[in-house]
Design a protein around this motif. Structure first.
Motif, short mmCIF file in Angstrom:
data_model
loop_
_atom_site.label_atom_id
_atom_site.label_comp_id
_atom_site.label_asym_id
_atom_site.label_seq_id
_atom_site.Cartn_x
_atom_site.Cartn_y
_atom_site.Cartn_z
N GLY A 59 73.57 31.23 53.71
CA GLY A 59 73.21 32.46 54.39
C GLY A 59 73.27 33.64 53.43
N VAL A 60 72.87 34.78 53.92
CA VAL A 60 72.89 35.98 53.09
C VAL A 60 74.33 36.38 52.79
CG1 VAL A 60 70.66 36.79 53.97
CG2 VAL A 60 72.77 37.59 55.06
N ALA A 61 74.50 37.24 51.82
CA ALA A 61 75.82 37.75 51.47
C ALA A 61 76.44 38.41 52.69
CB ALA A 61 75.70 38.75 50.33
N GLY A 62 77.74 38.25 52.84
CA GLY A 62 78.46 38.92 53.90
C GLY A 62 78.53 38.17 55.22
N THR A 63 77.96 36.97 55.30
CA THR A 63 78.00 36.22 56.55
C THR A 63 79.30 35.45 56.73
OG1 THR A 63 76.79 34.41 55.49
CG2 THR A 63 75.50 35.95 56.83
N GLY A 64 80.11 35.36 55.69
CA GLY A 64 81.39 34.66 55.81
C GLY A 64 81.35 33.24 55.29
N LYS A 65 80.47 32.98 54.33
CA LYS A 65 80.33 31.62 53.81
C LYS A 65 81.65 31.06 53.28
CE LYS A 65 76.94 32.80 51.06
NZ LYS A 65 76.61 34.17 51.47
N THR A 66 82.39 31.86 52.54
CA THR A 66 83.66 31.40 51.97
C THR A 66 84.68 31.14 53.07
OG1 THR A 66 83.27 32.54 49.88
CG2 THR A 66 85.56 32.00 50.42
N THR A 67 84.85 32.11 53.95
CA THR A 67 85.85 31.99 55.02
C THR A 67 85.55 30.80 55.92
OG1 THR A 67 86.20 34.38 54.96
CG2 THR A 67 86.93 33.21 56.94
N SER B 32 74.38 30.45 48.91
CA SER B 32 73.43 31.21 49.73
C SER B 32 72.21 30.38 50.11
CB SER B 32 73.02 32.50 49.03
OG SER B 32 72.52 32.22 47.73
N ALA B 33 71.67 29.59 49.18
CA ALA B 33 70.54 28.68 49.47
C ALA B 33 69.47 29.36 50.31
CB ALA B 33 71.06 27.41 50.14
N LEU B 34 69.08 30.55 49.90
CA LEU B 34 68.21 31.39 50.73
C LEU B 34 66.79 30.87 50.88
CD1 LEU B 34 69.35 34.93 49.51
CD2 LEU B 34 70.08 33.69 51.56
N LYS B 35 66.27 30.21 49.86
CA LYS B 35 64.88 29.73 49.91
C LYS B 35 64.83 28.21 50.09
CE LYS B 35 62.52 33.05 46.89
NZ LYS B 35 61.70 33.12 45.64
N ARG B 36 63.74 27.76 50.67
CA ARG B 36 63.52 26.32 50.82
C ARG B 36 63.56 25.63 49.45
NH1 ARG B 36 61.41 22.31 54.62
NH2 ARG B 36 61.42 20.44 53.35
N THR B 37 62.95 26.25 48.45
CA THR B 37 62.92 25.63 47.12
C THR B 37 64.34 25.47 46.56
OG1 THR B 37 62.52 27.77 46.05
CG2 THR B 37 60.59 26.40 46.53
N LEU C 109 71.86 43.71 50.12
CA LEU C 109 71.64 42.98 51.37
C LEU C 109 70.16 42.92 51.75
CD1 LEU C 109 73.01 41.40 53.59
CD2 LEU C 109 73.42 43.54 54.81
N ASP C 110 69.44 44.02 51.54
CA ASP C 110 68.01 44.01 51.87
C ASP C 110 67.26 42.96 51.05
OD1 ASP C 110 68.13 45.97 53.84
OD2 ASP C 110 67.73 47.60 52.44
N SER C 111 67.61 42.83 49.77
CA SER C 111 66.92 41.82 48.94
C SER C 111 67.28 40.42 49.42
CB SER C 111 67.26 41.99 47.46
OG SER C 111 68.58 41.59 47.17
N GLN C 112 68.49 40.24 49.93
CA GLN C 112 68.90 38.94 50.45
C GLN C 112 68.07 38.57 51.69
OE1 GLN C 112 72.58 37.16 50.03
NE2 GLN C 112 71.69 37.38 48.02
N THR D 191 64.52 37.68 50.83
CA THR D 191 64.40 36.36 50.20
C THR D 191 64.62 35.22 51.19
OG1 THR D 191 65.19 37.30 48.11
CG2 THR D 191 65.33 34.91 48.33
N LEU D 192 65.41 35.46 52.24
CA LEU D 192 65.82 34.40 53.17
C LEU D 192 64.64 33.70 53.83
CD1 LEU D 192 68.03 32.89 54.76
CD2 LEU D 192 67.91 34.76 56.44
N GLU D 193 64.66 32.38 53.73
CA GLU D 193 63.74 31.50 54.46
C GLU D 193 64.62 30.61 55.32
OE1 GLU D 193 61.54 29.41 51.44
OE2 GLU D 193 60.56 31.23 50.73
#
Length: 172
Positions: free
Chosen positions: A11-19, A82-87, A128-131, A134-136
């Motif tokens: 997910g995008v930065a700030g979603t809590g991936k680490t926690t 983050s794995a934001l894009k399918r690629t 965050l906007d760039s994240q 980029t997100l797919e």
């Protein structure tokens, strides 16, 4: 299914991936790896300066995350990435074909509030906007589940575990 999956909390930065990743790993009894730890210093410096990464910057990082995931074997594991894009996800799957993505999703305003409240992280809220650009989101043919990040980390983790159980039950 005897083998534990390797989960990529994305997910995008700030979603809590680490926690959430740490909580998922603890609940499943599997190792956890912090995806940011796989970034080379040049990537950290770029992001700390408010400069978004380019695909060329992400390649070696994705390869390192994929190698960790691929090395988990049947023991399973959880890694934040983050794995934001399918690629990017395809690249991770090339190293670890059985990974399952847990896509943390949420409203931009909530995520931005969480980003500005946290301390000691290199990723500024300005990126965050760039994240989001980029997100797919996960596509129907990708192994994974979307999970809303509203609520406490424990609530988010419970929703993720329930979605994973439902997914696993549906696939046998």
């Amino acid at each position: 299914m005897s083998a534990e999956p390797v989960l990529v909390v994305m997910g995008v930065a700030g979603t809590g991936k680490t926690t959430v990743g740490l909580l998922l790993a603890a609940a499943l009894g599997v190792p956890y790896a912090e995806g940011d730890a796989f970034h080379p210093p040049a990537n950290i410096a770029k992001m700390s300066s408010g400069i978004p990464l380019e695909d060329a910057d992400r390649g070696p990082w994705l390869d390192a995350v994929g190698a960790w995931a691929g090395g988990c074997g049947e023991l399973g594991g959880v890694v934040s990435c983050s794995a934001l894009k399918r690629t990017y996800r395809d690249r991770l799957r090339s190293a670890a074909p059985a990974v399952v993505f847990v896509h943390l999703t949420g409203e931009r305003a909530l995520i931005e509030r969480r980003m500005t409240a946290r301390t000691g992280h290199f990723m500024p809220a300005a990126l965050l906007d760039s994240q989001f650009a980029t997100l797919e989101p996960l596509e129907p043919d990708e192994q994974g589940v979307p999970v809303d990040v509203a609520g406490t980390p424990e609530e988010i983790t419970e929703r993720a575990l329930a979605a994973l159980r439902s997914r696993r039950g549906g696939t046998g």
